[in-house]
Motif scaffolding. Structure first.
Motif, PDB file in Angstrom:
ATOM      1  N   LEU A 112       0.824  -1.212   0.000  1.00 34.13           N
ATOM      2  CA  LEU A 112       0.000   0.000   0.000  1.00 34.13           C
ATOM      3  C   LEU A 112       0.854   1.256   0.000  1.00 34.13           C
ATOM      4  N   ALA A 113       1.958   1.230   0.740  1.00 32.19           N
ATOM      5  CA  ALA A 113       2.845   2.393   0.760  1.00 32.19           C
ATOM      6  C   ALA A 113       3.428   2.646  -0.622  1.00 32.19           C
ATOM      7  N   GLN A 114       3.749   1.567  -1.335  1.00 31.28           N
ATOM      8  CA  GLN A 114       4.288   1.727  -2.674  1.00 31.28           C
ATOM      9  C   GLN A 114       3.213   2.228  -3.630  1.00 31.28           C
ATOM     10  N   GLN A 115       1.982   1.727  -3.472  1.00 26.86           N
ATOM     11  CA  GLN A 115       0.896   2.156  -4.343  1.00 26.86           C
ATOM     12  C   GLN A 115       0.519   3.619  -4.113  1.00 26.86           C
ATOM     13  N   LEU A 116       0.448   4.009  -2.845  1.00 29.34           N
ATOM     14  CA  LEU A 116      -0.038   5.348  -2.519  1.00 29.34           C
ATOM     15  C   LEU A 116       1.029   6.418  -2.685  1.00 29.34           C
ATOM     16  N   TYR A 117       2.261   6.107  -2.241  1.00 32.02           N
ATOM     17  CA  TYR A 117       3.297   7.129  -2.196  1.00 32.02           C
ATOM     18  C   TYR A 117       4.533   6.780  -3.027  1.00 32.02           C
ATOM     19  N   ALA A 118       4.546   5.603  -3.633  1.00 38.04           N
ATOM     20  CA  ALA A 118       5.742   5.128  -4.341  1.00 38.04           C
ATOM     21  C   ALA A 118       6.953   5.153  -3.427  1.00 38.04           C
ATOM     22  N   ASN A 119       6.713   4.825  -2.166  1.00 42.13           N
ATOM     23  CA  ASN A 119       7.783   4.866  -1.168  1.00 42.13           C
ATOM     24  C   ASN A 119       7.446   3.871  -0.069  1.00 42.13           C
ATOM     25  N   GLY A 120       8.145   2.752  -0.046  1.00 41.94           N
ATOM     26  CA  GLY A 120       7.880   1.736   0.961  1.00 41.94           C
ATOM     27  C   GLY A 120       8.194   2.177   2.374  1.00 41.94           C
ATOM     28  N   ALA A 121       9.029   3.207   2.526  1.00 39.76           N
ATOM     29  CA  ALA A 121       9.370   3.696   3.861  1.00 39.76           C
ATOM     30  C   ALA A 121       8.196   4.365   4.560  1.00 39.76           C
ATOM     31  N   ARG A 122       7.110   4.628   3.817  1.00 37.46           N
ATOM     32  CA  ARG A 122       5.923   5.235   4.428  1.00 37.46           C
ATOM     33  C   ARG A 122       5.018   4.188   5.080  1.00 37.46           C
ATOM     34  N   ALA A 123       5.381   2.911   5.018  1.00 40.16           N
ATOM     35  CA  ALA A 123       4.547   1.852   5.597  1.00 40.16           C
ATOM     36  C   ALA A 123       4.318   2.025   7.098  1.00 40.16           C
ATOM     37  N   PRO A 124       5.330   2.394   7.904  1.00 43.46           N
ATOM     38  CA  PRO A 124       5.078   2.553   9.343  1.00 43.46           C
ATOM     39  C   PRO A 124       3.976   3.557   9.667  1.00 43.46           C
ATOM     40  N   ASP A 125       3.889   4.639   8.893  1.00 47.18           N
ATOM     41  CA  ASP A 125       2.833   5.619   9.138  1.00 47.18           C
ATOM     42  C   ASP A 125       1.464   5.027   8.838  1.00 47.18           C
ATOM     43  N   LEU A 126       1.361   4.245   7.771  1.00 42.24           N
ATOM     44  CA  LEU A 126       0.090   3.587   7.458  1.00 42.24           C
ATOM     45  C   LEU A 126      -0.294   2.611   8.561  1.00 42.24           C
ATOM     46  N   ILE A 127       0.683   1.871   9.067  1.00 41.86           N
ATOM     47  CA  ILE A 127       0.412   0.904  10.133  1.00 41.86           C
ATOM     48  C   ILE A 127      -0.069   1.618  11.390  1.00 41.86           C
ATOM     49  N   ARG A 128       0.577   2.735  11.724  1.00 37.55           N
ATOM     50  CA  ARG A 128       0.185   3.466  12.931  1.00 37.55           C
ATOM     51  C   ARG A 128      -1.238   4.011  12.817  1.00 37.55           C
ATOM     52  N   ARG A 129      -1.609   4.470  11.643  1.00 36.24           N
ATOM     53  CA  ARG A 129      -2.942   5.053  11.471  1.00 36.24           C
ATOM     54  C   ARG A 129      -4.036   3.986  11.382  1.00 36.24           C
ATOM     55  N   ALA A 130      -3.750   2.873  10.671  1.00 37.18           N
ATOM     56  CA  ALA A 130      -4.767   1.834  10.501  1.00 37.18           C
ATOM     57  C   ALA A 130      -4.839   0.887  11.684  1.00 37.18           C
ATOM     58  N   ASN A 131      -3.701   0.714  12.408  1.00 37.10           N
ATOM     59  CA  ASN A 131      -3.624  -0.185  13.559  1.00 37.10           C
ATOM     60  C   ASN A 131      -4.172  -1.574  13.211  1.00 37.10           C
ATOM     61  N   PRO A 132      -3.583  -2.248  12.234  1.00 33.68           N
ATOM     62  CA  PRO A 132      -4.103  -3.552  11.821  1.00 33.68           C
ATOM     63  C   PRO A 132      -3.708  -4.645  12.806  1.00 33.68           C
ATOM     64  N   ILE A 133      -4.379  -5.802  12.673  1.00 35.33           N
ATOM     65  CA  ILE A 133      -3.995  -6.962  13.473  1.00 35.33           C
ATOM     66  C   ILE A 133      -2.596  -7.412  13.104  1.00 35.33           C
TER      67      ILE A 133
END
Length: 432
Positions: free
Chosen positions: A397-418
């Protein structure tokens, strides 16, 4: 020449590049994002890849006038041909380091002693932005210090008559402060304080530890940070114990103001500071109204002490907001509403109580804090809702949304997935 420049200074604005002055007639600029447009065969839509902020370009029109205008023109020509960026002093843009990419000059037909100039520049360093941020932080600190002095002074004045009744009234005031101080001890021992104290830890710790402005310490470890927190807890406990030892209103006011600041300094993460200080700003004491003189004095002392306790917590909250870094424009707006409401309510209560100095200090502090948060939020992206048909890994998702895999931690923090490999099909994310 001096008279000509003095006359022009009244009508036009002055500027300089590499120390060579000129008169500004008009200015413009261009701003935006740097997008790389990707086109694909047999697709009606394109993919605009965001490569960051576009260069800030400036266009300036001006002129040189007087007997020395040709010398000034030659100096500007030399400045334009000098290698590297130079310092531009502009009356409305401010002081920036910029590269002069184009410089044109024109001599008017049949007119002597005046040279029209046009220049285009690209910003390299903006000193004004950092100056504004530093100025806002300094203004918040000054307003907070003024508020602390005003609240302590008004408290001493308001409780002068009640405390004259003797030790029983002073004991009632100390009891309220001690009860509020117990909340400070509980706050510094709460899980929020422990998480906030871990803010300086280096590395990517995902959704569990992430600072909103905490300074990363490369040498920090869990053990060293917990040891610091333990030592800071002892300082907070000592400050709370000092509340019961106060012998007059002045000493009690000083001790009250010291408690929330010691709590704030114990937590490295500004977001953690706000979390532990917010309950202290909402403290309410149980005051029994009495018609008897001694009972009325006790009630007045209790109410005034509870008010000072809340104000002390608000002072530390304002200092925490100066260091807090919102992650989105939405976060900044929510914090502005939250802190603005607290400060507004406190100012209204101070006005109703006739504490004019505290009221004025609170209004000034509120203006500085809200301006600082607005300035921070204006530079940040908004929060949007992202929807996918099936759960996907955070890295994808980070690559799809921002073309940057380093943005994954921010997505995880906001979505709080299992699990980060199975993100929700609908979650909030930053727009850019």
């Amino acid at each position: 020449m001096a008279n000509v420049i003095a006359t022009l200074a009244e009508e036009y604005l002055q500027a300089s590049f590499r120390g060579v002055p000129f008169v500004v007639v008009g200015s413009g600029g261009s701003n935006g994002r740097n997008f790389q447009i990707h086109r694909y065969p047999f697709r009606d839509q394109v993919w605009p890849e965001d490569l960051g902020r576009a260069p800030r370009a400036y266009r300036i029109r001006g002129f040189l006038i007087g007997p020395e205008c040709l010398v000034q023109r030659d100096l500007l020509v030399t400045a334009a041909e000098t290698q590297g960026a130079g310092t531009l002093i502009h009356p409305t843009v401010g002081a920036i380091q910029a590269a002069l990419t184009r410089f044109d000059w024109y001599e008017r037909d049949g007119v002597m002693g005046i040279v029209d100039i046009e220049m285009e520049l690209v910003e390299s360093v903006n000193w004004l932005g950092s100056t504004i941020t530093l100025a806002l932080d300094a203004a918040i600190g000054l307003a907070a210090a003024t508020f602390g002095r005003a609240s302590a002074s008004d408290y001493t004045s308001d409780t002068l008559a009640p405390y004259a009744y003797g030790a029983s009234v002073l004991g009632a005031g100390r009891a309220v402060a001690t009860s509020w101080g117990a909340g400070a001890v509980a706050a510094i021992r709460s899980p929020a304080a422990v998480v906030g104290a871990m803010g300086p830890l280096p590395g990517n710790l995902g959704r569990y530890v992430g600072g909103n402005g905490a300074t990363i310490d490369p040498a920090a470890t869990e053990s060293s940070l917990l040891d610091n927190l333990t030592a800071n807890r002892q300082v907070v406990s000592a400050n709370v114990a000092a509340l019961a030892d106060a012998t007059d209103a002045g000493m009690l006011a000083t001790a009250i103001l010291a408690v929330p600041e010691s709590v704030r300094m114990s937590v490295a993460d500004p977001a953690g500071q706000i979390a532990v200080l917010a309950p202290l700003a909402a403290y309410g004491a149980s005051v029994v109204v009495s018609d008897a003189p001694i009972g009325g004095a006790i009630a007045t002392a209790q109410a005034a002490t509870a008010t000072l306790c809340r104000q002390a917590a608000l002072l530390s909250l304002a200092n925490a907001c100066a260091d807090w870094q919102p992650s989105s424009a939405n976060d900044a707006q929510v914090m502005r509403l939250r802190i603005g409401t607290l400060l507004d309510d406190a100012a209204t209560a101070a006005a109703d109580a006739g504490s004019d100095a505290t009221f004025q200090a609170l209004r000034s502090l509120r203006a500085q804090v809200l301006q600082d948060l607005a300035n921070r939020g204006a530079r940040l992206p908004d929060v949007i809702t992202v929807t996918r048909n099936a759960p996907l890994p955070a890295l994808v998702l980070a690559q799809q949304l921002y073309a940057n895999g380093a943005r994954a931690p921010d997505l995880i923090r906001r979505a709080n997935p299992i699990h980060p490999a199975f993100m929700p099909t609908s979650f909030e994310a930053l727009s850019s």
